[in-house]
Design an enzyme around this catalytic site. Structure first.
Site, PDB file in Angstrom:
ATOM      1  N   SER A 152       0.842  -1.195   0.000  1.00 40.13           N
ATOM      2  CA  SER A 152       0.000   0.000   0.000  1.00 40.13           C
ATOM      3  C   SER A 152       0.885   1.255   0.000  1.00 40.13           C
ATOM      4  O   SER A 152       1.656   1.432  -0.951  1.00 40.13           O
ATOM      5  CB  SER A 152      -0.931  -0.067   1.210  1.00 40.13           C
ATOM      6  OG  SER A 152      -1.983   0.860   1.087  1.00 40.13           O
ATOM      7  N   ASP A 207     -10.192  -5.558  -3.085  1.00 41.31           N
ATOM      8  CA  ASP A 207      -9.549  -4.556  -2.233  1.00 41.31           C
ATOM      9  C   ASP A 207     -10.402  -3.284  -2.239  1.00 41.31           C
ATOM     10  O   ASP A 207     -10.638  -2.697  -3.294  1.00 41.31           O
ATOM     11  CB  ASP A 207      -8.146  -4.287  -2.807  1.00 41.31           C
ATOM     12  CG  ASP A 207      -7.311  -3.347  -1.971  1.00 41.31           C
ATOM     13  OD1 ASP A 207      -7.878  -2.422  -1.369  1.00 41.31           O
ATOM     14  OD2 ASP A 207      -6.083  -3.546  -1.943  1.00 41.31           O
ATOM     15  N   HIS A 256      -7.310  -6.076   1.033  1.00 46.26           N
ATOM     16  CA  HIS A 256      -6.138  -5.245   1.330  1.00 46.26           C
ATOM     17  C   HIS A 256      -5.382  -5.736   2.579  1.00 46.26           C
ATOM     18  O   HIS A 256      -4.427  -5.102   3.003  1.00 46.26           O
ATOM     19  CB  HIS A 256      -6.610  -3.799   1.548  1.00 46.26           C
ATOM     20  CG  HIS A 256      -5.550  -2.750   1.336  1.00 46.26           C
ATOM     21  ND1 HIS A 256      -4.977  -2.502   0.110  1.00 46.26           N
ATOM     22  CD2 HIS A 256      -4.934  -1.877   2.195  1.00 46.26           C
ATOM     23  CE1 HIS A 256      -4.075  -1.527   0.210  1.00 46.26           C
ATOM     24  NE2 HIS A 256      -4.022  -1.142   1.472  1.00 46.26           N
TER      25      HIS A 256
END
Lengths: 276, 276
Positions: B144, B221, B254
Site C-alpha cells: 500500500s 480490495d 487489502h
C-alpha cells in the site's frame, strides 16, 4: 451467528464470527479458516490459545492457513474465556477474562460464565457442524494454557479426537503457579477436585486407546521450569507406554515465532490421523 | 543500536532494535530477520509497510521468515515514519506518524523530522551493513503506502535494487486522495514538486536499465478504485516497455491475509535477481 470479517487467504477463506453462547452466558467471537473446497468435507483442527490471547492471535500470527489449505483442514479458533462487562474478571493476566483454563468453574463469582470446557465439548462442535460443511473427524492443538486445554480435552474424551498436539503446554497445572492460582479461584481449595483438569492426572487414569500426541517445547522458554515442565507428562507417558512425541527445540522461546516455526509439522502430524 | 527483542524463528533469528536516527531526529525501531548462517553473507530485502503500521505488522503477520530462511535472505522492516511526542502528527490516519510516505518533507511542521527517503536511502543501509553480516545486494518490497515507497525507492535509484515488488501499492499518489493529502502537507501546493515522489511520473522519466518489478493486487480490495489504480502504472510500463508483472488476485482484499498468501511468490521472485 454474525459474520464480522471474511478474507480470502491461501485459496480458502478466513472468517471471524460472533454468536451468543448459552453455555457461557455471553457473546463470543471465534475465527474459522475454511480451506479451498475439496472432494469431501474437511476435518477440523481446533486451536486453543494461551493466556491473554483471543481468537485472533493464532489466526494472524501462526501462518497455519498455508498448510491447512494444502491439506484440506478446517481451523477453528475460539476465544480463551467468556468476555464482557457482566463477566467476572481479575487484574492478574493469568485469571479471569483471557484466562479461562478450558474448565468448568464451580466457585462464585466465576461459575456464572466460566464454563469453557462445556463450550468446547458440546456447544462449539454443534455450532461448527451446523454452520459449516465439515467432517466429524477432528483433532485439537494449543499453546501454553491452550496446550493444557488441548491435552485435557483429548484425555477426558477418549475416541473423540484423532490426535492432539501442543506447543509449550501447562501439563501439570495443579503443581505450578499459573494453574494453582486459577484452580483455587475457579474450583476452590479442595485439590482433589483439581485432578479432573490436570493432564498428568488424567493420563494416569485414562481408560481406552491412547490418542496420538505431539508436544513441542522450546528450551529458551522463560516459563519452562516454573510453569510448563513437560518432563512431568513425559514421565507419566513412559509409565503408561503412551505414544507421546516430545520434541525439545533448542533456542526457541514462548512466542508465536516458535509456533510459526513448527506449526507445519503439527498440521502434517494431525493430517496423518485425520485422513487415516 | 539497542536490542529490544530476539527470537529464534525458522532456524534464524527475528530481532527488534532501537536506534537514534540523526536523519529523522528521533529514536526509531526496526525489525530484522537474520536467516540461518549460509556459506556467504545473505542479501537483504527491505520491506516497507502501509498506513498505520510500524515495523511489527509484517514481522508478525506475513509469515515471510519461513521462505526467507530457506532462501537465505535477510529481511529488514523499518517503521513507517518518525515517532515521538516531539514529532508533528495529525488526527488523520493517513498523515503524520504512521504515514510518512517515504519522502522528504519540505514544509513546516513536517520538515523537522519527516525525511524517510533519506533514512531509507542512506542511514538505514549504512546501519544494517555496520551491524549485521550481509551482502550489498538488495531488493525492496512493500504494501500500500509501502508499495509506493518500494516503487519510488527503486525508480529514483537505478541500479541500486536488484528487483522491486509491491502488494496493492499506491502507484499514482499525486492523483489519489491519500497521496494528495500527504503531498499537500509534506511538500506544499506546487503539484510539480509532487512528481518526484510519484511512481507513474518517475517511470516516465526513468533513465537506465529497468528493474524487474512485480505487483500483486486483490480485486476485492476496498481501496482499489479510489487509492491504488495499478492500471495507471501498467499503462506507463506498456508505453516504456517496462518488464512489469502485474497480477490481479481474484477475491483478495487489502489485508495481511492477502500478503501472507503471496509473500512466498515475492520472495522467490526477488531471489531470482538477488542470487543472479
Amino acid at each position: 451467528m454474525e459474520l464480522l470479517e471474511s478474507h480470502h487467504c491461501f485459496g480458502g477463506v478466513q472468517q471471524r464470527w460472533r454468536h451468543l453462547s448459552p453455555t457461557l452466558n455471553c457473546p463470543m467471537t471465534l475465527s474459522v479458516f475454511i480451506p479451498p473446497a475439496g472432494t469431501t468435507p474437511p476435518p477440523v483442527l481446533y486451536w486453543l490459545s494461551g493466556l491473554t490471547c483471543n481468537d485472533e492471535n493464532f489466526t494472524t500470527k501462526a501462518g497455519a492457513q498455508r498448510v491447512a489449505a494444502e491439506l484440506g483442514i478446517m481451523l477453528v479458533m475460539p476465544d480463551t474465556s467468556p468476555r464482557g462487562e457482566q463477566v467476572a474478571d481479575d487484574p492478574a493476566y493469568s485469571l479471569g477474562q483471557g484466562a479461562g483454563f478450558y474448565l468448568n468453574a464451580t466457585r462464585a463469582p466465576w461459575a456464572a460464565h466460566y464454563r469453557m470446557y462445556d463450550y468446547l465439548h458440546t456447544e462449539l462442535p454443534a455450532l461448527i457442524s451446523t454452520h459449516f460443511s465439515c467432517a466429524e473427524r477432528c483433532a485439537i492443538s494449543g499453546h501454553s494454557m491452550g496446550g493444557h486445554g488441548a491435552l485435557i480435552m483429548a484425555l477426558k474424551n477418549p475416541g473423540r479426537f484423532c490426535s492432539v498436539s501442543a506447543f509449550a503446554p501447562v501439563v501439570n497445572p495443579s503443581r505450578v503457579p499459573w494453574g494453582q492460582q486459577a484452580f483455587r479461584a475457579y474450583l476452590g481449595e479442595d485439590e482433589q477436585s483439581w485432578q479432573a483438569w490436570d493432564s498428568c492426572a488424567l493420563m494416569q487414569q485414562y481408560q481406552g486407546e491412547p490418542v496420538a500426541m505431539m508436544i513441542d517445547q522450546g528450551d529458551a522458554d522463560n516459563f519452562l521450569a516454573t510453569q510448563l515442565q513437560p518432563a512431568q507428562l513425559a514421565e507419566v507417558a513412559r509409565q503408561r507406554s503412551w505414544p507421546l512425541q516430545l520434541r525439545i527445540q533448542p533456542g526457541y522461546d514462548h512466542s508465536y515465532f516458535f509456533i510459526a516455526s513448527f506449526i507445519e509439522d503439527h498440521l502434517r502430524f494431525h493430517a496423518r490421523y485425520l485422513f487415516a
